[in-house]
Motif scaffolding. Structure first.
Motif, PDB file in Angstrom:
ATOM      1  N   GLY A  66       0.696  -1.155  -0.145  1.00  0.00           N
ATOM      2  CA  GLY A  66       0.049   0.044  -0.048  1.00  0.00           C
ATOM      3  C   GLY A  66       0.787   1.292  -0.042  1.00  0.00           C
ATOM      4  O   GLY A  66       0.320   2.364  -0.074  1.00  0.00           O
ATOM      5  N   ALA A  67       2.219   1.070   0.058  1.00  0.00           N
ATOM      6  CA  ALA A  67       3.164   2.164   0.175  1.00  0.00           C
ATOM      7  C   ALA A  67       3.829   2.536  -1.228  1.00  0.00           C
ATOM      8  O   ALA A  67       4.885   3.142  -0.791  1.00  0.00           O
ATOM      9  CB  ALA A  67       3.755   2.472   1.408  1.00  0.00           C
ATOM     10  N   GLY A  68       3.781   1.829  -2.036  1.00  0.00           N
ATOM     11  CA  GLY A  68       4.471   2.034  -3.393  1.00  0.00           C
ATOM     12  C   GLY A  68       5.934   1.250  -3.118  1.00  0.00           C
ATOM     13  O   GLY A  68       6.326   0.468  -2.274  1.00  0.00           O
ATOM     14  N   ALA A  69       6.860   1.465  -4.110  1.00  0.00           N
ATOM     15  CA  ALA A  69       8.112   0.925  -4.040  1.00  0.00           C
ATOM     16  C   ALA A  69       9.191   1.939  -4.638  1.00  0.00           C
ATOM     17  O   ALA A  69       8.984   2.560  -5.524  1.00  0.00           O
ATOM     18  CB  ALA A  69       8.089  -0.379  -4.959  1.00  0.00           C
ATOM     19  N   LYS A  70      10.466   1.868  -3.783  1.00  0.00           N
ATOM     20  CA  LYS A  70      11.522   2.503  -4.242  1.00  0.00           C
ATOM     21  C   LYS A  70      12.890   1.513  -4.359  1.00  0.00           C
ATOM     22  O   LYS A  70      13.257   1.137  -3.290  1.00  0.00           O
ATOM     23  CB  LYS A  70      11.658   3.455  -3.230  1.00  0.00           C
ATOM     24  CG  LYS A  70      12.863   4.477  -3.334  1.00  0.00           C
ATOM     25  CD  LYS A  70      13.021   5.432  -2.285  1.00  0.00           C
ATOM     26  CE  LYS A  70      14.117   6.474  -2.248  1.00  0.00           C
ATOM     27  NZ  LYS A  70      14.304   7.381  -1.215  1.00  0.00           N
ATOM     28  N   PHE A  71      13.474   1.733  -5.672  1.00  0.00           N
ATOM     29  CA  PHE A  71      14.516   0.979  -5.806  1.00  0.00           C
ATOM     30  C   PHE A  71      15.853   2.108  -6.178  1.00  0.00           C
ATOM     31  O   PHE A  71      15.349   2.883  -7.015  1.00  0.00           O
ATOM     32  CB  PHE A  71      14.359  -0.007  -7.161  1.00  0.00           C
ATOM     33  CG  PHE A  71      13.634  -1.117  -7.053  1.00  0.00           C
ATOM     34  CD1 PHE A  71      13.991  -2.533  -7.046  1.00  0.00           C
ATOM     35  CD2 PHE A  71      12.137  -0.797  -6.961  1.00  0.00           C
ATOM     36  CE1 PHE A  71      13.378  -3.523  -6.866  1.00  0.00           C
ATOM     37  CE2 PHE A  71      11.297  -1.961  -6.768  1.00  0.00           C
ATOM     38  CZ  PHE A  71      11.867  -3.164  -6.703  1.00  0.00           C
ATOM     39  N   THR A  72      16.817   1.930  -5.330  1.00  0.00           N
ATOM     40  CA  THR A  72      17.925   2.789  -5.384  1.00  0.00           C
ATOM     41  C   THR A  72      19.088   1.931  -6.020  1.00  0.00           C
ATOM     42  O   THR A  72      19.569   1.183  -5.434  1.00  0.00           O
ATOM     43  CB  THR A  72      18.051   3.414  -3.952  1.00  0.00           C
ATOM     44  OG1 THR A  72      17.164   4.120  -3.660  1.00  0.00           O
ATOM     45  CG2 THR A  72      19.136   4.409  -4.411  1.00  0.00           C
ATOM     46  N   VAL A  73      19.601   2.208  -7.217  1.00  0.00           N
ATOM     47  CA  VAL A  73      20.612   1.657  -7.886  1.00  0.00           C
ATOM     48  C   VAL A  73      21.966   2.324  -7.699  1.00  0.00           C
ATOM     49  O   VAL A  73      22.049   3.879  -7.808  1.00  0.00           O
ATOM     50  CB  VAL A  73      20.552   1.580  -9.403  1.00  0.00           C
ATOM     51  CG1 VAL A  73      21.592   0.854 -10.036  1.00  0.00           C
ATOM     52  CG2 VAL A  73      19.242   0.848  -9.471  1.00  0.00           C
ATOM     53  N   CYS A  74      23.009   2.079  -6.844  1.00  0.00           N
ATOM     54  CA  CYS A  74      24.033   2.826  -6.475  1.00  0.00           C
ATOM     55  C   CYS A  74      25.248   2.097  -7.102  1.00  0.00           C
ATOM     56  O   CYS A  74      25.662   0.903  -7.267  1.00  0.00           O
ATOM     57  CB  CYS A  74      24.614   2.382  -4.963  1.00  0.00           C
ATOM     58  SG  CYS A  74      23.305   2.752  -4.005  1.00  0.00           S
ATOM     59  N   LEU A  75      26.095   3.115  -7.881  1.00  0.00           N
ATOM     60  CA  LEU A  75      27.018   2.929  -8.874  1.00  0.00           C
ATOM     61  C   LEU A  75      28.279   3.823  -8.505  1.00  0.00           C
ATOM     62  O   LEU A  75      28.182   5.225  -8.226  1.00  0.00           O
ATOM     63  CB  LEU A  75      26.762   3.065 -10.161  1.00  0.00           C
ATOM     64  CG  LEU A  75      25.618   2.044 -10.758  1.00  0.00           C
ATOM     65  CD1 LEU A  75      25.101   2.444 -12.071  1.00  0.00           C
ATOM     66  CD2 LEU A  75      26.228   0.563 -10.851  1.00  0.00           C
ATOM     67  N   GLN A  76      29.518   3.507  -8.817  1.00  0.00           N
ATOM     68  CA  GLN A  76      30.708   4.312  -8.796  1.00  0.00           C
ATOM     69  C   GLN A  76      30.753   4.987  -9.990  1.00  0.00           C
ATOM     70  O   GLN A  76      30.208   4.642 -11.028  1.00  0.00           O
ATOM     71  CB  GLN A  76      32.045   3.552  -8.656  1.00  0.00           C
ATOM     72  CG  GLN A  76      32.407   3.205  -7.358  1.00  0.00           C
ATOM     73  CD  GLN A  76      31.155   2.225  -6.619  1.00  0.00           C
ATOM     74  OE1 GLN A  76      30.747   2.317  -5.640  1.00  0.00           O
ATOM     75  NE2 GLN A  76      31.071   0.968  -7.225  1.00  0.00           N
ATOM     76  N   THR A  77      31.301   6.251 -10.048  1.00  0.00           N
ATOM     77  CA  THR A  77      31.386   7.177 -11.325  1.00  0.00           C
ATOM     78  C   THR A  77      32.993   7.137 -11.473  1.00  0.00           C
ATOM     79  O   THR A  77      33.662   6.960 -10.692  1.00  0.00           O
ATOM     80  CB  THR A  77      30.813   8.316 -11.125  1.00  0.00           C
ATOM     81  OG1 THR A  77      31.329   9.148  -9.893  1.00  0.00           O
ATOM     82  CG2 THR A  77      29.353   8.302 -10.840  1.00  0.00           C
TER      83      THR A  77
END
Length: 416
Positions: free
Chosen positions: A403-414
């Motif tokens: 009921g609260a949606g979803a959040k995907f965070t992709v972490c990468l080096q630059t």
């Protein structure tokens, strides 16, 4: 050279175990040969060099060796014999026993230590004990070799099975990943066909639009080839060079692809890049595949109209992974393999859909796991995302609740 012995077979083995007598005195040599001739194939040597030569050309079981000899000493002969065959058992003889000579003999692996003159029962017992030790050691070595060979065969079989399984997964992954650009290609072809059917001539703005669509179509065909090349390289364990692609270019391509993708119809999609462009340390095709899979999943989270946002941020400090312990509402993928080297790029894919139940969140990156019907899902998309991010030494943080949606965070080096 006196090498009286039983006949040696053509295979290099005798019908009886081989006993080598080493003594520079004729009397002890011959008396021991007579004592043991019925039980052993007896070889005799009058000095250390002769004993070593015989040991190199015959499978010796037990050696009875005098310590005090002209030329090489018995201890020196013992060391050489052990180098030729570590399993050979050596009984040392001496008429002048000292603590030091006994200590040296035992330190270099002597089986026993007897004094001259010796009595026959004691000698027989010592040789029999040494022969049994040798037999046991040989049987153990043979058993160990057989075990190692069996382990090698099992390992090779496992590798063949793993290669077959991996190849099958790779072929399935190729089909899964190529499906997205093929869907876009199909859409472009449909638009071009309709443009061509509704007019006799194509010119002006319509011609420019058609050219633009054809260029995009060609780009999607190129993406199909690049995806295939990447998987074939992975299949053959070849290193593929990292492409130098700016994050904003990837975000622009992502937006263009998703606007043409049927899953975005009826939903509100926003894709935002960075104010200052950077290059992420990941192959450009892989980066786009990761974002496509995650964003399409977000768009497909419900058939009801909903919002999906893709945004980017740069972080000058390492991410405190301790704050993201796994729970029913959050999980971090590739926590241990995450390089966490600044500056860190995060790409956030967020939706206001129905959210993800805790039991699904815990398993959603497993191979072949899917909550979709068989005709709509293969369970490959997120496992591909996991592999590509892991290869780039990145990480993925998932945060959601029903009921609260979803959040995907992709972490990468630059690249700096």
């Amino acid at each position: 050279m006196d090498t009286s012995s039983e006949p040696v077979t053509g295979t290099g083995h005798t019908s009886k175990p081989t006993l080598l007598i080493v003594d520079d005195e004729e009397g002890p040599r011959q008396s021991l040969r007579i004592v043991f001739k019925n039980e052993y194939n007896v070889l005799v040597a009058s000095d250390g060099l002769e004993a070593i030569m015989l040991a190199r050309s015959n499978p010796i079981c037990v050696v009875v060796c005098d310590i005090m000899m002209l030329g090489m000493s018995g201890v020196e002969v013992l060391k050489e014999l052990k180098q030729i065959d570590p399993l050979v058992e050596v009984i040392m003889l001496t008429a002048f026993e000292t603590i030091e000579t006994a200590r040296q003999a035992l330190r270099h692996g002597a089986s026993d230590y007897l004094n001259k003159p010796f009595d026959i029962p004691t000698m027989r017992a010592a040789v029999a004990h040494a022969a049994q030790k040798h037999k046991t050691a040989v049987e153990f070595r043979q058993g160990n070799q057989q075990l190692q060979e069996l382990q090698r065969v099992i390992q090779e079989q496992r590798m063949r099975e793993e290669m077959a399984r991996t190849q099958g997964e790779i072929y399935a992954s190729v089909l899964h990943d190529i499906n997205s650009p093929l869907t876009v290609i199909s859409g472009f072809v449909d638009l071009i066909n309709r443009s061509m059917q509704n007019t006799a001539r194509v010119e002006g703005q319509q011609l420019e639009s058609l050219r633009d669509d054809l260029n995009k179509l060609n780009g999607q065909v190129g993406r199909c080839f690049e995806i295939s090349r990447r998987y074939l390289s992975f299949l053959h364990s070849q290193t593929v060079e990292k492409s130098q692609v700016g994050v904003n270019q990837i975000m622009s391509d992502l937006k263009e692809l998703l606007l043409r993708h049927p899953t975005s119809k009826g939903h509100q999609l926003t894709v935002n890049g960075l104010d200052r462009d950077v290059i992420a340390e990941i192959n450009g095709t892989d980066f786009l595949q990761v974002l496509l899979n995650l964003t399409i999943n977000a768009l497909q989270s419900t058939s009801h109209p909903h919002r999906v946002t893709v945004s980017c941020q740069l972080h000058p400090s390492p991410i405190d992974v301790r704050k993201f312990s796994d729970s029913p509402t959050q999980r971090m993928v590739n926590r241990e393999g995450f390089a966490n080297r600044t500056p860190i790029l995060t790409v956030i894919i967020e939706d206001d859909g129905p959210g993800i139940p805790g039991d699904v969140l815990a398993r959603m990156f497993e191979q072949r796991f899917t909550t979709k019907p068989p005709e709509h899902g293969t369970g490959l998309g997120l496992s591909i995302v996991k592999r590509l991010v892991r290869e780039a030494r990145g990480a993925i943080l998932i945060q959601s609740a029903p009921g609260a949606g979803a959040k995907f965070t992709v972490c990468l080096q630059t690249l700096t």
